[in-house]
Design a protein around this motif. Structure first.
Motif, PDB file in Angstrom:
ATOM      1  N   VAL A 149       0.823  -1.213   0.000  1.00 29.84           N
ATOM      2  CA  VAL A 149       0.000   0.000   0.000  1.00 29.84           C
ATOM      3  C   VAL A 149       0.856   1.261   0.000  1.00 29.84           C
ATOM      4  N   THR A 150       1.923   1.264   0.798  1.00 27.69           N
ATOM      5  CA  THR A 150       2.723   2.478   0.955  1.00 27.69           C
ATOM      6  C   THR A 150       3.393   2.993  -0.309  1.00 27.69           C
ATOM      7  N   LEU A 155      -2.520   6.754  -1.095  1.00 28.22           N
ATOM      8  CA  LEU A 155      -2.985   5.876  -0.018  1.00 28.22           C
ATOM      9  C   LEU A 155      -2.097   6.008   1.222  1.00 28.22           C
ATOM     10  N   ALA A 156      -0.791   6.149   1.013  1.00 29.60           N
ATOM     11  CA  ALA A 156       0.123   6.287   2.140  1.00 29.60           C
ATOM     12  C   ALA A 156      -0.193   7.549   2.939  1.00 29.60           C
ATOM     13  N   ASN A 157      -0.450   8.646   2.247  1.00 27.98           N
ATOM     14  CA  ASN A 157      -0.795   9.904   2.923  1.00 27.98           C
ATOM     15  C   ASN A 157      -2.155   9.814   3.595  1.00 27.98           C
ATOM     16  N   GLN A 158      -3.061   9.119   2.945  1.00 28.11           N
ATOM     17  CA  GLN A 158      -4.400   8.941   3.507  1.00 28.11           C
ATOM     18  C   GLN A 158      -4.325   8.143   4.806  1.00 28.11           C
ATOM     19  N   LEU A 159      -3.452   7.146   4.821  1.00 27.90           N
ATOM     20  CA  LEU A 159      -3.305   6.319   6.021  1.00 27.90           C
ATOM     21  C   LEU A 159      -2.753   7.137   7.182  1.00 27.90           C
ATOM     22  N   VAL A 160      -1.761   7.973   6.921  1.00 31.82           N
ATOM     23  CA  VAL A 160      -1.187   8.815   7.973  1.00 31.82           C
ATOM     24  C   VAL A 160      -2.258   9.724   8.566  1.00 31.82           C
ATOM     25  N   ALA A 161      -3.059  10.335   7.703  1.00 34.86           N
ATOM     26  CA  ALA A 161      -4.120  11.233   8.177  1.00 34.86           C
ATOM     27  C   ALA A 161      -5.151  10.467   8.998  1.00 34.86           C
ATOM     28  N   LEU A 162      -5.450   9.236   8.608  1.00 37.60           N
ATOM     29  CA  LEU A 162      -6.432   8.423   9.334  1.00 37.60           C
ATOM     30  C   LEU A 162      -5.876   7.988  10.686  1.00 37.60           C
ATOM     31  N   VAL A 163      -4.613   7.597  10.723  1.00 41.90           N
ATOM     32  CA  VAL A 163      -3.968   7.222  11.985  1.00 41.90           C
ATOM     33  C   VAL A 163      -4.004   8.397  12.957  1.00 41.90           C
ATOM     34  N   LEU A 202      -8.993  -1.997   1.959  1.00 43.39           N
ATOM     35  CA  LEU A 202      -9.366  -0.941   1.023  1.00 43.39           C
ATOM     36  C   LEU A 202     -10.785  -1.145   0.517  1.00 43.39           C
ATOM     37  N   ASP A 203     -11.372  -0.088   0.010  1.00 48.60           N
ATOM     38  CA  ASP A 203     -12.678  -0.222  -0.631  1.00 48.60           C
ATOM     39  C   ASP A 203     -12.494  -0.961  -1.965  1.00 48.60           C
ATOM     40  N   ILE A 209      -9.023   3.893   2.283  1.00 46.40           N
ATOM     41  CA  ILE A 209      -8.669   2.965   3.359  1.00 46.40           C
ATOM     42  C   ILE A 209      -9.837   2.857   4.321  1.00 46.40           C
ATOM     43  N   LEU A 210     -10.285   1.627   4.543  1.00 43.27           N
ATOM     44  CA  LEU A 210     -11.405   1.394   5.444  1.00 43.27           C
ATOM     45  C   LEU A 210     -10.946   1.030   6.859  1.00 43.27           C
TER      46      LEU A 210
END
Length: 293
Positions: A149-150, A155-163, A202-203, A209-210
């Protein structure tokens, strides 16, 4: 019993280290002693020997409170140490926060001294050789290891924001400092992260990212540790246990025997995993907090 109170001095280091080590405390406290990363340290002596200590420090990540740890052979010593610490604090140093094992002798002491329980943390140690469970992953969702994913920047940036969002919403009682996303990126992808054993759901279009669950190296070679987990929205929380099961399978396939985790009662994500997979609810550590005086 008569106690002598004193502020810690470098000349006390060896005796204090021996006292802390006898309590089988973790290396963080010893590290703070050796590197002077504390706000206050007070000692009580009885008959020339250390009978108790209290250490307070601030965190750059959680600026709102003053952390402390207290070790004492007797409740009277703990009471004297806490009183001495509070004499050296100002109103802006509150709230005070500490963590102890649920069987700690100071459990009742904190409740009697105006502390409240803000969180319990379950610390199960899972033997993947015998406690391995199965949990079906919904067929309409895509699950990938983090290292697949990274490479995708979006997606990598989206994951950081979600974390970041998930962590902040589960630490409202002790808010997180305002830090830039670049720092959150380092927190999300630390050196001990096992990217091939961390999973992201993922959707169907692989654009959102779900849910996610991270896995980390541990100090013991036969053990790995579950890290942060979270989800995009409430319906997606139910996905997380299936990701953890994939992590158990990963640990088993890599020859690890144990998986350890920390499950905070303030996190709906962690509680979903704990209850769905029927993980052990022991041992337990308790976080106490005392508000402004």
């Amino acid at each position: 019993m008569t106690y002598t109170m004193k502020s810690y001095q470098p000349s006390d280091e060896l005796q204090l280290i021996n006292f802390i080590t006898a309590w089988d405390e973790d290396s963080e406290i010893l590290h703070r002693i050796r590197h002077s990363t504390y706000k206050h340290v007070f000692l009580v002596y009885s008959q020339g020997e250390i009978n108790g200590m209290i250490m307070a420090w601030k965190s750059s990540f959680h600026l709102n409170c003053t952390y402390f740890t207290c070790m004492a052979h007797h409740t009277e010593a703990a009471k004297a140490l806490l009183a001495e610490l509070e004499r050296h604090l100002e109103q802006q140093d509150y709230p005070l926060q500490t963590i102890v094992d649920e069987n700690d002798r100071l459990h009742a002491f904190y409740l009697d001294n105006l502390f409240t329980i803000i969180r319990k943390t379950y610390l199960p140690r899972i033997n993947v050789l015998k406690d391995h469970a199965s949990f079906a992953i919904p067929t309409n969702q895509v699950v990938k290891p983090l290292d697949e994913v990274t490479p995708h920047a979006k997606l990598a940036n989206q994951l950081v924001a979600l974390v970041k969002r998930n962590y902040e919403e589960t630490h409202l009682v002790n808010p997180v400092a305002t830090i830039e996303l670049a720092k959150w990126e380092k927190l999300t992808y630390p050196d001990d992260l096992l990217a091939s054993g961390s999973f992201v759901c993922l959707d169907p279009n692989e654009e959102k990212i779900l849910a996610y669950s991270f896995l980390h190296e541990a100090e013991r070679e036969d053990t790995v540790e579950l890290g942060w987990c979270g989800a995009f929205d409430e319906p997606s929380i139910a996905i997380i246990p299936s990701l953890v099961v994939k992590q158990l399978e990963y640990a088993l396939s890599c020859g690890y025997q144990y998986v350890e985790g920390e499950f905070d009662t303030t996190s709906s994500y962690a509680m979903e995993v704990l209850h769905t997979l029927s993980l052990p609810k022991h041992p337990v550590s308790i976080t106490y907090q005392k508000g402004e005086i």
